[in-house]
Scaffold this motif. Sequence first.
Motif, PDB file in Angstrom:
ATOM      1  N   PRO A 186      22.028  11.421 127.540  1.00 52.87           N
ATOM      2  CA  PRO A 186      20.972  12.413 127.769  1.00 52.87           C
ATOM      3  C   PRO A 186      20.045  12.474 126.568  1.00 52.87           C
ATOM      4  N   PRO A 187      18.878  13.075 126.703  1.00 56.09           N
ATOM      5  CA  PRO A 187      17.942  13.166 125.580  1.00 56.09           C
ATOM      6  C   PRO A 187      18.546  13.925 124.398  1.00 56.09           C
ATOM      7  N   ARG A 188      18.197  13.481 123.213  1.00 53.00           N
ATOM      8  CA  ARG A 188      18.643  14.193 122.017  1.00 53.00           C
ATOM      9  C   ARG A 188      17.851  15.485 121.875  1.00 53.00           C
ATOM     10  N   ARG A 189      18.451  16.449 121.193  1.00 55.40           N
ATOM     11  CA  ARG A 189      17.749  17.707 120.983  1.00 55.40           C
ATOM     12  C   ARG A 189      18.199  18.333 119.663  1.00 55.40           C
ATOM     13  N   GLY A 190      17.270  19.052 119.034  1.00 54.69           N
ATOM     14  CA  GLY A 190      17.576  19.691 117.770  1.00 54.69           C
ATOM     15  C   GLY A 190      17.617  18.688 116.629  1.00 54.69           C
ATOM     16  N   GLY A 191      17.772  19.210 115.422  1.00 53.58           N
ATOM     17  CA  GLY A 191      17.838  18.332 114.261  1.00 53.58           C
ATOM     18  C   GLY A 191      16.467  17.831 113.837  1.00 53.58           C
ATOM     19  N   ASN A 192      16.444  17.153 112.717  1.00 54.55           N
ATOM     20  CA  ASN A 192      15.200  16.639 112.148  1.00 54.55           C
ATOM     21  C   ASN A 192      14.995  15.185 112.555  1.00 54.55           C
ATOM     22  N   PRO A 193      13.980  14.891 113.378  1.00 56.52           N
ATOM     23  CA  PRO A 193      13.772  13.511 113.840  1.00 56.52           C
ATOM     24  C   PRO A 193      13.349  12.550 112.728  1.00 56.52           C
ATOM     25  N   GLU A 194      13.002  13.086 111.574  1.00 53.85           N
ATOM     26  CA  GLU A 194      12.599  12.230 110.461  1.00 53.85           C
ATOM     27  C   GLU A 194      13.783  11.793 109.605  1.00 53.85           C
ATOM     28  N   LYS A 195      14.995  12.216 109.975  1.00 57.13           N
ATOM     29  CA  LYS A 195      16.189  11.838 109.228  1.00 57.13           C
ATOM     30  C   LYS A 195      17.200  11.165 110.154  1.00 57.13           C
ATOM     31  N   ARG A 196      18.067  10.355 109.550  1.00 51.22           N
ATOM     32  CA  ARG A 196      19.231   9.826 110.273  1.00 51.22           C
ATOM     33  C   ARG A 196      20.415   9.878 109.294  1.00 51.22           C
ATOM     34  N   TRP A 197      21.245  10.914 109.483  1.00 52.21           N
ATOM     35  CA  TRP A 197      22.375  11.098 108.598  1.00 52.21           C
ATOM     36  C   TRP A 197      23.472  10.079 108.894  1.00 52.21           C
ATOM     37  N   ALA A 198      24.103   9.603 107.827  1.00 54.93           N
ATOM     38  CA  ALA A 198      25.224   8.673 107.949  1.00 54.93           C
ATOM     39  C   ALA A 198      26.125   8.872 106.743  1.00 54.93           C
ATOM     40  N   MET A 199      27.343   8.340 106.834  1.00 57.25           N
ATOM     41  CA  MET A 199      28.278   8.450 105.714  1.00 57.25           C
ATOM     42  C   MET A 199      28.816   7.068 105.368  1.00 57.25           C
ATOM     43  N   LEU A 200      28.954   6.821 104.087  1.00 61.19           N
ATOM     44  CA  LEU A 200      29.591   5.605 103.594  1.00 61.19           C
ATOM     45  C   LEU A 200      30.833   6.031 102.826  1.00 61.19           C
ATOM     46  N   ILE A 201      31.977   5.436 103.161  1.00 61.94           N
ATOM     47  CA  ILE A 201      33.228   5.766 102.489  1.00 61.94           C
ATOM     48  C   ILE A 201      33.700   4.546 101.707  1.00 61.94           C
ATOM     49  N   ASP A 202      33.730   4.678 100.392  1.00 67.15           N
ATOM     50  CA  ASP A 202      34.166   3.594  99.506  1.00 67.15           C
ATOM     51  C   ASP A 202      35.680   3.695  99.358  1.00 67.15           C
ATOM     52  N   LEU A 203      36.401   2.896 100.126  1.00 64.48           N
ATOM     53  CA  LEU A 203      37.863   2.968 100.136  1.00 64.48           C
ATOM     54  C   LEU A 203      38.473   2.561  98.804  1.00 64.48           C
ATOM     55  N   ARG A 204      37.710   1.883  97.979  1.00 62.47           N
ATOM     56  CA  ARG A 204      38.217   1.500  96.657  1.00 62.47           C
ATOM     57  C   ARG A 204      38.355   2.715  95.748  1.00 62.47           C
ATOM     58  N   ARG A 205      37.688   3.804  96.119  1.00 61.92           N
ATOM     59  CA  ARG A 205      37.720   5.017  95.308  1.00 61.92           C
ATOM     60  C   ARG A 205      38.631   6.108  95.880  1.00 61.92           C
ATOM     61  N   CYS A 206      39.046   5.926  97.123  1.00 58.55           N
ATOM     62  CA  CYS A 206      39.878   6.948  97.761  1.00 58.55           C
ATOM     63  C   CYS A 206      41.297   6.879  97.213  1.00 58.55           C
ATOM     64  N   ILE A 207      41.818   8.024  96.776  1.00 60.36           N
ATOM     65  CA  ILE A 207      43.170   8.074  96.217  1.00 60.36           C
ATOM     66  C   ILE A 207      44.148   8.805  97.142  1.00 60.36           C
ATOM     67  N   GLY A 208      43.687   9.176  98.325  1.00 56.92           N
ATOM     68  CA  GLY A 208      44.562   9.799  99.306  1.00 56.92           C
ATOM     69  C   GLY A 208      45.026  11.199  98.950  1.00 56.92           C
ATOM     70  N   CYS A 209      44.240  11.929  98.193  1.00 53.89           N
ATOM     71  CA  CYS A 209      44.662  13.247  97.705  1.00 53.89           C
ATOM     72  C   CYS A 209      44.582  14.341  98.764  1.00 53.89           C
ATOM     73  N   GLN A 210      43.851  14.082  99.853  1.00 57.56           N
ATOM     74  CA  GLN A 210      43.670  15.027 100.952  1.00 57.56           C
ATOM     75  C   GLN A 210      42.809  16.239 100.580  1.00 57.56           C
ATOM     76  N   ALA A 211      42.095  16.173  99.454  1.00 55.52           N
ATOM     77  CA  ALA A 211      41.196  17.278  99.103  1.00 55.52           C
ATOM     78  C   ALA A 211      40.130  17.456 100.182  1.00 55.52           C
ATOM     79  N   CYS A 212      39.656  16.361 100.750  1.00 58.87           N
ATOM     80  CA  CYS A 212      38.651  16.435 101.809  1.00 58.87           C
ATOM     81  C   CYS A 212      39.212  17.127 103.045  1.00 58.87           C
TER      82      CYS A 212
END
Length: 259
Positions: A36-62
């Motif tokens: 269906p059509p997208r709605r809301g949010g800022n059309p001038e942005k595209r949020w994404a996440m990069l996870i560097d697994l070399r830095r993850c220590i598995g602490c579960q703080a997140c």
Amino acid sequence: MDLVKRMFLGQLARLAAGAAFVPFASVAHARINEQPPRRGGNPEKRWAMLIDLRRCIGCQACTVSCHLENDAPLGKFRTIVSQYEVEDEATGDLSTFFLPRLCNHCDNPPCVPVCPVEATYQQHDGIVVVDSDRCVGCGYCVQACPYDARFINEHTQTADKCTFCTHRLEAGLLPACVESCVGGARIIGDILDPDSTISRMIDENYGDLKVLQPEKGTQPHVFYLGMDDRFIDRPEAFASVWDVKGADFSELGYEFSGH
């Protein structure tokens, strides 16, 4: 009437009542086989996440910070870090592999078109969210997600998931998981901005970035750096189980493998 029957009938009654308050036009407009059509949010942005697994220590703080920020029910999580014991195929040596998991905010999200009332939708900035006022708790989106990133919130009886903490992004803050990451493994940003940190990291590491289950055609926007190829598809393994005690030292039974 036994407990199982009462629970089942109660859920049916709730679904019927919830559907009664949804305009018929909305139900008719929902198309199972197309986005269906997208709605809301800022059309001038595209949020994404990069996870560097070399830095993850598995602490579960997140995991903990997300749980507190979004008031998730006990034993349910919008993000987790699964921990696996991995054997080196050449030497047989064992090592620990940490895999943070969350909603992938796909460009072709399979959870969106299956929603009969369009409660699950995608914003123009790419973030997939749930309108809890419209959601009837049918669970179709939970079943459609190939990343096990959704659950039915037992408090609200609606679908729940990671939203990249949209309420924090709108206030100029980082998502709780990013802000609390001890190793700086989680990077979020606007990939339409060539000067953003995530855009620069994507350019610098393009050949080494991977996504989960690319064969699904969902076009995930959570990218992994340092990913073990054996975990791109759903691994035939179980994440570690953490036994968590309550204030009275009773077993709470958090099970991260179940998400």
